[in-house]
Design a protein around this motif. Structure first.
Motif, PDB file in Angstrom:
ATOM      1  N   LYS A  18       0.826  -1.224   0.000  1.00 36.27           N
ATOM      2  CA  LYS A  18       0.000   0.000   0.000  1.00 36.27           C
ATOM      3  C   LYS A  18       0.851   1.261   0.000  1.00 36.27           C
ATOM      4  O   LYS A  18       0.460   2.258  -0.614  1.00 36.27           O
ATOM      5  CB  LYS A  18      -0.944   0.009   1.198  1.00 36.27           C
ATOM      6  CG  LYS A  18      -2.027  -1.048   1.129  1.00 36.27           C
ATOM      7  CD  LYS A  18      -3.081  -0.880   2.184  1.00 36.27           C
ATOM      8  CE  LYS A  18      -2.535  -0.948   3.587  1.00 36.27           C
ATOM      9  NZ  LYS A  18      -3.557  -0.842   4.622  1.00 36.27           N
ATOM     10  N   ALA A  19       1.997   1.232   0.653  1.00 30.93           N
ATOM     11  CA  ALA A  19       2.867   2.413   0.681  1.00 30.93           C
ATOM     12  C   ALA A  19       3.368   2.729  -0.722  1.00 30.93           C
ATOM     13  O   ALA A  19       3.423   3.894  -1.130  1.00 30.93           O
ATOM     14  CB  ALA A  19       4.034   2.195   1.637  1.00 30.93           C
ATOM     15  N   GLN A  20       3.722   1.700  -1.480  1.00 29.45           N
ATOM     16  CA  GLN A  20       4.182   1.901  -2.850  1.00 29.45           C
ATOM     17  C   GLN A  20       3.052   2.443  -3.724  1.00 29.45           C
ATOM     18  O   GLN A  20       3.256   3.338  -4.541  1.00 29.45           O
ATOM     19  CB  GLN A  20       4.726   0.595  -3.427  1.00 29.45           C
ATOM     20  CG  GLN A  20       5.305   0.759  -4.812  1.00 29.45           C
ATOM     21  CD  GLN A  20       5.898  -0.533  -5.344  1.00 29.45           C
ATOM     22  OE1 GLN A  20       5.671  -1.610  -4.805  1.00 29.45           O
ATOM     23  NE2 GLN A  20       6.657  -0.423  -6.414  1.00 29.45           N
ATOM     24  N   VAL A  21       1.843   1.904  -3.541  1.00 27.46           N
ATOM     25  CA  VAL A  21       0.686   2.396  -4.296  1.00 27.46           C
ATOM     26  C   VAL A  21       0.438   3.864  -3.964  1.00 27.46           C
ATOM     27  O   VAL A  21       0.182   4.674  -4.854  1.00 27.46           O
ATOM     28  CB  VAL A  21      -0.579   1.541  -4.025  1.00 27.46           C
ATOM     29  CG1 VAL A  21      -1.809   2.181  -4.626  1.00 27.46           C
ATOM     30  CG2 VAL A  21      -0.384   0.136  -4.565  1.00 27.46           C
ATOM     31  N   ALA A  22       0.535   4.213  -2.693  1.00 27.93           N
ATOM     32  CA  ALA A  22       0.342   5.608  -2.277  1.00 27.93           C
ATOM     33  C   ALA A  22       1.347   6.513  -2.982  1.00 27.93           C
ATOM     34  O   ALA A  22       0.982   7.570  -3.510  1.00 27.93           O
ATOM     35  CB  ALA A  22       0.469   5.727  -0.758  1.00 27.93           C
ATOM     36  N   ARG A  23       2.606   6.106  -3.009  1.00 25.06           N
ATOM     37  CA  ARG A  23       3.637   6.913  -3.679  1.00 25.06           C
ATOM     38  C   ARG A  23       3.341   7.058  -5.167  1.00 25.06           C
ATOM     39  O   ARG A  23       3.473   8.144  -5.727  1.00 25.06           O
ATOM     40  CB  ARG A  23       5.023   6.286  -3.496  1.00 25.06           C
ATOM     41  CG  ARG A  23       5.651   6.532  -2.152  1.00 25.06           C
ATOM     42  CD  ARG A  23       7.124   6.151  -2.124  1.00 25.06           C
ATOM     43  NE  ARG A  23       7.379   4.754  -2.461  1.00 25.06           N
ATOM     44  CZ  ARG A  23       7.292   3.732  -1.600  1.00 25.06           C
ATOM     45  NH1 ARG A  23       6.948   3.948  -0.353  1.00 25.06           N
ATOM     46  NH2 ARG A  23       7.552   2.505  -2.000  1.00 25.06           N
ATOM     47  N   ARG A  24       2.942   5.976  -5.811  1.00 24.20           N
ATOM     48  CA  ARG A  24       2.728   6.002  -7.265  1.00 24.20           C
ATOM     49  C   ARG A  24       1.476   6.780  -7.660  1.00 24.20           C
ATOM     50  O   ARG A  24       1.420   7.348  -8.748  1.00 24.20           O
ATOM     51  CB  ARG A  24       2.645   4.582  -7.819  1.00 24.20           C
ATOM     52  CG  ARG A  24       3.985   3.846  -7.677  1.00 24.20           C
ATOM     53  CD  ARG A  24       4.009   2.548  -8.415  1.00 24.20           C
ATOM     54  NE  ARG A  24       4.136   2.843  -9.844  1.00 24.20           N
ATOM     55  CZ  ARG A  24       3.815   1.979 -10.795  1.00 24.20           C
ATOM     56  NH1 ARG A  24       3.338   0.797 -10.493  1.00 24.20           N
ATOM     57  NH2 ARG A  24       3.956   2.309 -12.064  1.00 24.20           N
ATOM     58  N   THR A  25       0.482   6.798  -6.789  1.00 18.72           N
ATOM     59  CA  THR A  25      -0.792   7.441  -7.137  1.00 18.72           C
ATOM     60  C   THR A  25      -0.907   8.869  -6.631  1.00 18.72           C
ATOM     61  O   THR A  25      -1.758   9.621  -7.091  1.00 18.72           O
ATOM     62  CB  THR A  25      -1.975   6.655  -6.550  1.00 18.72           C
ATOM     63  OG1 THR A  25      -1.840   6.615  -5.120  1.00 18.72           O
ATOM     64  CG2 THR A  25      -2.052   5.252  -7.119  1.00 18.72           C
ATOM     65  N   GLY A  26      -0.092   9.225  -5.625  1.00 22.12           N
ATOM     66  CA  GLY A  26      -0.222  10.539  -5.012  1.00 22.12           C
ATOM     67  C   GLY A  26      -1.209  10.554  -3.857  1.00 22.12           C
ATOM     68  O   GLY A  26      -1.423  11.583  -3.225  1.00 22.12           O
ATOM     69  N   LEU A  27      -1.825   9.394  -3.570  1.00 22.80           N
ATOM     70  CA  LEU A  27      -2.710   9.298  -2.408  1.00 22.80           C
ATOM     71  C   LEU A  27      -1.841   9.218  -1.152  1.00 22.80           C
ATOM     72  O   LEU A  27      -0.741   8.671  -1.195  1.00 22.80           O
ATOM     73  CB  LEU A  27      -3.587   8.044  -2.498  1.00 22.80           C
ATOM     74  CG  LEU A  27      -4.555   7.976  -3.673  1.00 22.80           C
ATOM     75  CD1 LEU A  27      -5.208   6.605  -3.749  1.00 22.80           C
ATOM     76  CD2 LEU A  27      -5.612   9.055  -3.561  1.00 22.80           C
ATOM     77  N   THR A  28      -2.334   9.743  -0.069  1.00 21.43           N
ATOM     78  CA  THR A  28      -1.575   9.653   1.177  1.00 21.43           C
ATOM     79  C   THR A  28      -1.692   8.247   1.748  1.00 21.43           C
ATOM     80  O   THR A  28      -2.629   7.507   1.440  1.00 21.43           O
ATOM     81  CB  THR A  28      -2.081  10.656   2.229  1.00 21.43           C
ATOM     82  OG1 THR A  28      -3.430  10.301   2.578  1.00 21.43           O
ATOM     83  CG2 THR A  28      -2.030  12.088   1.715  1.00 21.43           C
ATOM     84  N   ARG A  29      -0.752   7.898   2.609  1.00 15.15           N
ATOM     85  CA  ARG A  29      -0.830   6.596   3.284  1.00 15.15           C
ATOM     86  C   ARG A  29      -2.087   6.541   4.145  1.00 15.15           C
ATOM     87  O   ARG A  29      -2.726   5.496   4.240  1.00 15.15           O
ATOM     88  CB  ARG A  29       0.398   6.359   4.148  1.00 15.15           C
ATOM     89  CG  ARG A  29       1.616   6.008   3.353  1.00 15.15           C
ATOM     90  CD  ARG A  29       2.756   5.639   4.274  1.00 15.15           C
ATOM     91  NE  ARG A  29       3.958   5.392   3.505  1.00 15.15           N
ATOM     92  CZ  ARG A  29       5.056   4.891   4.011  1.00 15.15           C
ATOM     93  NH1 ARG A  29       5.116   4.596   5.295  1.00 15.15           N
ATOM     94  NH2 ARG A  29       6.108   4.687   3.263  1.00 15.15           N
ATOM     95  N   ALA A  30      -2.431   7.676   4.746  1.00 10.91           N
ATOM     96  CA  ALA A  30      -3.637   7.725   5.579  1.00 10.91           C
ATOM     97  C   ALA A  30      -4.875   7.430   4.732  1.00 10.91           C
ATOM     98  O   ALA A  30      -5.774   6.688   5.168  1.00 10.91           O
ATOM     99  CB  ALA A  30      -3.763   9.085   6.252  1.00 10.91           C
ATOM    100  N   ARG A  31      -4.935   7.986   3.527  1.00  3.66           N
ATOM    101  CA  ARG A  31      -6.081   7.736   2.652  1.00  3.66           C
ATOM    102  C   ARG A  31      -6.111   6.269   2.212  1.00  3.66           C
ATOM    103  O   ARG A  31      -7.177   5.641   2.170  1.00  3.66           O
ATOM    104  CB  ARG A  31      -6.054   8.668   1.428  1.00  3.66           C
ATOM    105  CG  ARG A  31      -7.213   8.488   0.476  1.00  3.66           C
ATOM    106  CD  ARG A  31      -8.546   8.811   1.084  1.00  3.66           C
ATOM    107  NE  ARG A  31      -9.607   8.669   0.091  1.00  3.66           N
ATOM    108  CZ  ARG A  31     -10.875   8.418   0.376  1.00  3.66           C
ATOM    109  NH1 ARG A  31     -11.273   8.330   1.629  1.00  3.66           N
ATOM    110  NH2 ARG A  31     -11.755   8.288  -0.589  1.00  3.66           N
TER     111      ARG A  31
END
Length: 76
Positions: A18-31
């Motif tokens: 999920k952390a990698q997905v957050a980085r790639r998408t621009g979504l926060t880890r919290a989101r």
């Protein structure tokens, strides 16, 4: 209430980071945590699209896989 969501289950089945997905998408880890762990969280279409792209999945197939249990109301 914290309970795994359809997105959380979907990503878990695929062992997605999920952390990698957050980085790639621009979504926060919290989101990302909210979308995967809070059943009242609303997944926006653009978020689903970006997440699908980040994990190299067809967005339409991801949508169909996650929500295949939804059915129309039978008309009488």
């Amino acid at each position: 209430m914290t309970r795994i969501t359809k997105l959380g289950y979907y990503l878990g089945k695929r062992s997605v980071n999920k952390a990698q997905v957050a980085r790639r998408t621009g979504l926060t880890r919290a989101r990302m945590n909210e979308l995967t762990l809070t059943e009242t969280a609303k997944l926006r279409a653009e978020e689903l699209y970006l997440i699908a792209l980040a994990i190299n999945v067809n967005p339409g197939e991801m949508l169909m896989d996650m929500y295949q249990d939804l059915k129309l109301i039978e008309e009488s």
